[in-house]
Design a protein around this motif. Structure first.
Motif, PDB file in Angstrom:
ATOM      1  N   GLY A 100       0.816  -1.214   0.000  1.00 32.51           N
ATOM      2  CA  GLY A 100       0.000   0.000   0.000  1.00 32.51           C
ATOM      3  C   GLY A 100       0.844   1.255   0.000  1.00 32.51           C
ATOM      4  O   GLY A 100       0.555   2.223  -0.714  1.00 32.51           O
ATOM      5  N   ALA A 101       1.909   1.242   0.805  1.00 29.37           N
ATOM      6  CA  ALA A 101       2.804   2.395   0.839  1.00 29.37           C
ATOM      7  C   ALA A 101       3.503   2.573  -0.506  1.00 29.37           C
ATOM      8  O   ALA A 101       3.644   3.694  -1.008  1.00 29.37           O
ATOM      9  CB  ALA A 101       3.832   2.211   1.953  1.00 29.37           C
ATOM     10  N   LEU A 102       3.927   1.464  -1.105  1.00 32.99           N
ATOM     11  CA  LEU A 102       4.563   1.510  -2.419  1.00 32.99           C
ATOM     12  C   LEU A 102       3.625   2.119  -3.463  1.00 32.99           C
ATOM     13  O   LEU A 102       4.026   2.955  -4.273  1.00 32.99           O
ATOM     14  CB  LEU A 102       4.976   0.099  -2.835  1.00 32.99           C
ATOM     15  N   THR A 103       2.370   1.709  -3.443  1.00 29.66           N
ATOM     16  CA  THR A 103       1.382   2.238  -4.379  1.00 29.66           C
ATOM     17  C   THR A 103       1.231   3.746  -4.215  1.00 29.66           C
ATOM     18  O   THR A 103       1.208   4.497  -5.200  1.00 29.66           O
ATOM     19  CB  THR A 103       0.019   1.555  -4.165  1.00 29.66           C
ATOM     20  N   SER A 104       1.127   4.192  -2.963  1.00 27.25           N
ATOM     21  CA  SER A 104       0.916   5.610  -2.685  1.00 27.25           C
ATOM     22  C   SER A 104       2.038   6.478  -3.236  1.00 27.25           C
ATOM     23  O   SER A 104       1.798   7.475  -3.921  1.00 27.25           O
ATOM     24  CB  SER A 104       0.791   5.838  -1.175  1.00 27.25           C
ATOM     25  N   GLY A 141      10.686   3.580   5.290  1.00 25.28           N
ATOM     26  CA  GLY A 141      11.151   2.910   4.088  1.00 25.28           C
ATOM     27  C   GLY A 141      10.465   3.405   2.827  1.00 25.28           C
ATOM     28  O   GLY A 141      11.036   3.331   1.723  1.00 25.28           O
ATOM     29  N   SER A 142       9.256   3.927   2.965  1.00 26.21           N
ATOM     30  CA  SER A 142       8.519   4.395   1.782  1.00 26.21           C
ATOM     31  C   SER A 142       9.181   5.610   1.135  1.00 26.21           C
ATOM     32  O   SER A 142       8.920   5.913  -0.039  1.00 26.21           O
ATOM     33  CB  SER A 142       7.068   4.738   2.154  1.00 26.21           C
ATOM     34  N   LEU A 143      10.057   6.310   1.869  1.00 28.67           N
ATOM     35  CA  LEU A 143      10.759   7.458   1.298  1.00 28.67           C
ATOM     36  C   LEU A 143      11.610   7.044   0.097  1.00 28.67           C
ATOM     37  O   LEU A 143      11.799   7.821  -0.842  1.00 28.67           O
ATOM     38  CB  LEU A 143      11.646   8.116   2.362  1.00 28.67           C
ATOM     39  N   VAL A 144      12.128   5.833   0.144  1.00 23.27           N
ATOM     40  CA  VAL A 144      12.941   5.326  -0.967  1.00 23.27           C
ATOM     41  C   VAL A 144      12.128   5.326  -2.257  1.00 23.27           C
ATOM     42  O   VAL A 144      12.601   5.782  -3.315  1.00 23.27           O
ATOM     43  CB  VAL A 144      13.438   3.902  -0.649  1.00 23.27           C
ATOM     44  N   PHE A 145      10.902   4.841  -2.183  1.00 18.71           N
ATOM     45  CA  PHE A 145      10.070   4.711  -3.378  1.00 18.71           C
ATOM     46  C   PHE A 145       9.417   6.037  -3.755  1.00 18.71           C
ATOM     47  O   PHE A 145       9.063   6.250  -4.912  1.00 18.71           O
ATOM     48  CB  PHE A 145       9.041   3.605  -3.146  1.00 18.71           C
ATOM     49  N   GLY A 198       8.663 -10.013  -3.016  1.00 19.08           N
ATOM     50  CA  GLY A 198       7.935 -10.958  -2.187  1.00 19.08           C
ATOM     51  C   GLY A 198       6.701 -10.380  -1.528  1.00 19.08           C
ATOM     52  O   GLY A 198       6.218 -10.909  -0.523  1.00 19.08           O
ATOM     53  N   LEU A 199       6.163  -9.292  -2.098  1.00 22.00           N
ATOM     54  CA  LEU A 199       4.981  -8.673  -1.494  1.00 22.00           C
ATOM     55  C   LEU A 199       3.699  -9.426  -1.842  1.00 22.00           C
ATOM     56  O   LEU A 199       2.734  -9.383  -1.082  1.00 22.00           O
ATOM     57  CB  LEU A 199       4.866  -7.214  -1.945  1.00 22.00           C
ATOM     58  N   TRP A 200       3.670 -10.074  -2.978  1.00 21.22           N
ATOM     59  CA  TRP A 200       2.469 -10.801  -3.389  1.00 21.22           C
ATOM     60  C   TRP A 200       2.538 -12.284  -3.090  1.00 21.22           C
ATOM     61  O   TRP A 200       1.514 -12.935  -2.928  1.00 21.22           O
ATOM     62  CB  TRP A 200       2.239 -10.604  -4.889  1.00 21.22           C
ATOM     63  N   MET A 201       3.752 -12.815  -3.051  1.00 19.81           N
ATOM     64  CA  MET A 201       3.925 -14.247  -2.809  1.00 19.81           C
ATOM     65  C   MET A 201       5.294 -14.472  -2.199  1.00 19.81           C
ATOM     66  O   MET A 201       6.212 -13.679  -2.438  1.00 19.81           O
ATOM     67  CB  MET A 201       3.784 -15.035  -4.122  1.00 19.81           C
ATOM     68  N   PRO A 202       5.450 -15.505  -1.393  1.00 18.21           N
ATOM     69  CA  PRO A 202       6.757 -15.778  -0.786  1.00 18.21           C
ATOM     70  C   PRO A 202       7.806 -16.056  -1.848  1.00 18.21           C
ATOM     71  O   PRO A 202       7.518 -16.645  -2.895  1.00 18.21           O
ATOM     72  CB  PRO A 202       6.503 -17.020   0.079  1.00 18.21           C
ATOM     73  N   LEU A 203       9.036 -15.630  -1.582  1.00 13.54           N
ATOM     74  CA  LEU A 203      10.110 -15.832  -2.546  1.00 13.54           C
ATOM     75  C   LEU A 203      10.453 -17.302  -2.714  1.00 13.54           C
ATOM     76  O   LEU A 203      11.094 -17.682  -3.706  1.00 13.54           O
ATOM     77  CB  LEU A 203      11.358 -15.063  -2.098  1.00 13.54           C
ATOM     78  N   SER A 204      10.035 -18.143  -1.771  1.00 19.24           N
ATOM     79  CA  SER A 204      10.344 -19.575  -1.856  1.00 19.24           C
ATOM     80  C   SER A 204       9.688 -20.249  -3.061  1.00 19.24           C
ATOM     81  O   SER A 204      10.093 -21.342  -3.452  1.00 19.24           O
ATOM     82  CB  SER A 204       9.913 -20.287  -0.570  1.00 19.24           C
ATOM     83  N   VAL A 205       8.670 -19.606  -3.660  1.00 20.97           N
ATOM     84  CA  VAL A 205       8.030 -20.203  -4.837  1.00 20.97           C
ATOM     85  C   VAL A 205       8.837 -19.943  -6.107  1.00 20.97           C
ATOM     86  O   VAL A 205       8.558 -20.529  -7.145  1.00 20.97           O
ATOM     87  CB  VAL A 205       6.588 -19.655  -5.014  1.00 20.97           C
ATOM     88  N   PRO A 225      14.977  -3.466  -3.703  1.00 16.90           N
ATOM     89  CA  PRO A 225      14.644  -2.595  -2.572  1.00 16.90           C
ATOM     90  C   PRO A 225      13.377  -3.025  -1.847  1.00 16.90           C
ATOM     91  O   PRO A 225      13.267  -2.839  -0.628  1.00 16.90           O
ATOM     92  CB  PRO A 225      14.475  -1.210  -3.222  1.00 16.90           C
ATOM     93  N   THR A 226      12.419  -3.591  -2.570  1.00 14.43           N
ATOM     94  CA  THR A 226      11.186  -4.034  -1.926  1.00 14.43           C
ATOM     95  C   THR A 226      11.409  -5.243  -1.025  1.00 14.43           C
ATOM     96  O   THR A 226      10.711  -5.423  -0.029  1.00 14.43           O
ATOM     97  CB  THR A 226      10.119  -4.372  -2.986  1.00 14.43           C
ATOM     98  N   HIS A 227      12.380  -6.086  -1.374  1.00 14.98           N
ATOM     99  CA  HIS A 227      12.705  -7.223  -0.505  1.00 14.98           C
ATOM    100  C   HIS A 227      13.277  -6.716   0.817  1.00 14.98           C
ATOM    101  O   HIS A 227      12.873  -7.167   1.899  1.00 14.98           O
ATOM    102  CB  HIS A 227      13.704  -8.146  -1.201  1.00 14.98           C
ATOM    103  N   ALA A 228      14.220  -5.786   0.742  1.00 11.43           N
ATOM    104  CA  ALA A 228      14.791  -5.202   1.956  1.00 11.43           C
ATOM    105  C   ALA A 228      13.728  -4.437   2.738  1.00 11.43           C
ATOM    106  O   ALA A 228      13.716  -4.455   3.984  1.00 11.43           O
ATOM    107  CB  ALA A 228      15.947  -4.270   1.589  1.00 11.43           C
ATOM    108  N   TYR A 229      12.816  -3.787   2.030  1.00 12.59           N
ATOM    109  CA  TYR A 229      11.739  -3.010   2.651  1.00 12.59           C
ATOM    110  C   TYR A 229      10.835  -3.914   3.499  1.00 12.59           C
ATOM    111  O   TYR A 229      10.591  -3.633   4.675  1.00 12.59           O
ATOM    112  CB  TYR A 229      10.947  -2.340   1.534  1.00 12.59           C
ATOM    113  N   ALA A 230      10.366  -5.012   2.900  1.00 18.92           N
ATOM    114  CA  ALA A 230       9.513  -5.937   3.644  1.00 18.92           C
ATOM    115  C   ALA A 230      10.275  -6.618   4.773  1.00 18.92           C
ATOM    116  O   ALA A 230       9.709  -6.909   5.841  1.00 18.92           O
ATOM    117  CB  ALA A 230       8.930  -6.981   2.694  1.00 18.92           C
TER     118      ALA A 230
END
Length: 254
Positions: A70-74, A151-155, A187-194, A207-212
């Protein structure tokens, strides 16, 4: 001197926040949509089974993932499209005729975008606590909110850079391409293990991986890992530097 040059920034920040809050379509996709996704995705998962590769249940994993989404979208979509359109309409050129310094416009865009991420973050976290029964200590709730917001400041900086890089017609497809790639690879929509291992290796530097990962570390009671914080700081320097350079380049064209 400092007061004279910085004073015009804050009225512009307030104006940007009000404009964003009045955009009902944007507020839906940045605030309500991530909350609905959280309820939908986590509702289909077990409440006790751990997500592969983590120490988190689905409720915990997707609470941070969707708050971050949500923050990324904003900050990403909101900033890039508005700036590109304002450049086309001449609004940015008009601002250059005022006392607002060049860095003030970029600062105002980043600050305003980061401010409106708070509703997206708070609503998802509240749903986790009230609807999904997530139980964390008080410091964890506060730390989660602060880490995801900071973290949202990055995006937000990336959104400014894209807004100056692309034209009004090209900004949406470019932003959406970057937006979906960051969300999926982070990995925001699905775990990276897939993912296959080679894609996991790439994702680890997104950056989103580090963010989460900031929020996920807090959820298990740890401090955010130094690698994740350092990676986000590096991306912030790169994105903010690119935004400043593109702003100056656009100024020379005007």
């Amino acid at each position: 001197m400092t007061t004279a040059t910085s004073a015009p920034v804050w009225p512009l920040v307030r104006l940007e926040i009000l404009r964003t809050l009045r955009n009902k379509k944007f507020m839906f996709f940045s605030v309500i949509y991530p909350a609905l996704l959280y309820l939908l995705i986590s509702g289909a998962q077990s409440g006790t089974e751990k997500i592969p590769g983590t120490d988190l249940t689905a409720q915990l994993y997707y609470m941070v993932a969707m708050a971050s989404f949500g923050a990324l979208t904003s900050v990403l979509i909101g900033n890039s499209e508005k700036i590109a359109k304002e450049r086309e309409k001449g609004w940015v050129r008009q601002l250059r005729l005022t006392a607002l310094p060049g860095r003030g416009y970029v600062t105002a865009k980043i600050a305003a975008a980061a401010t409106v991420t708070l509703p997206a973050i708070v609503i998802v976290l509240a749903l986790g606590a009230v609807v999904k029964g997530v139980r964390l200590d008080a410091w964890q709730w506060l730390a989660l909110t602060g880490a995801i917001w900071a973290g949202s400041l990055v995006f937000a900086a990336l959104g400014v850079a894209i807004g100056y890089l692309a034209t009004g017609d090209a900004v949406r497809p470019l932003t959406m391409l970057i937006y979906f790639a960051l969300a999926i690879l982070g990995g925001l929509w699905m775990p990276l293990s897939v993912f296959p291992q080679w894609l996991q290796d790439i994702s680890a530097w997104m950056p989103t991986h580090a963010y989460a990962a900031l929020g996920q570390a807090i959820e298990v009671g740890d401090a955010p890992h130094l690698k994740d914080a350092a990676l986000l700081a590096a991306y912030l320097v790169v994105f903010a530097g690119a935004a400043a350079w593109l702003y100056r380049k656009d100024t020379r064209k005007a």
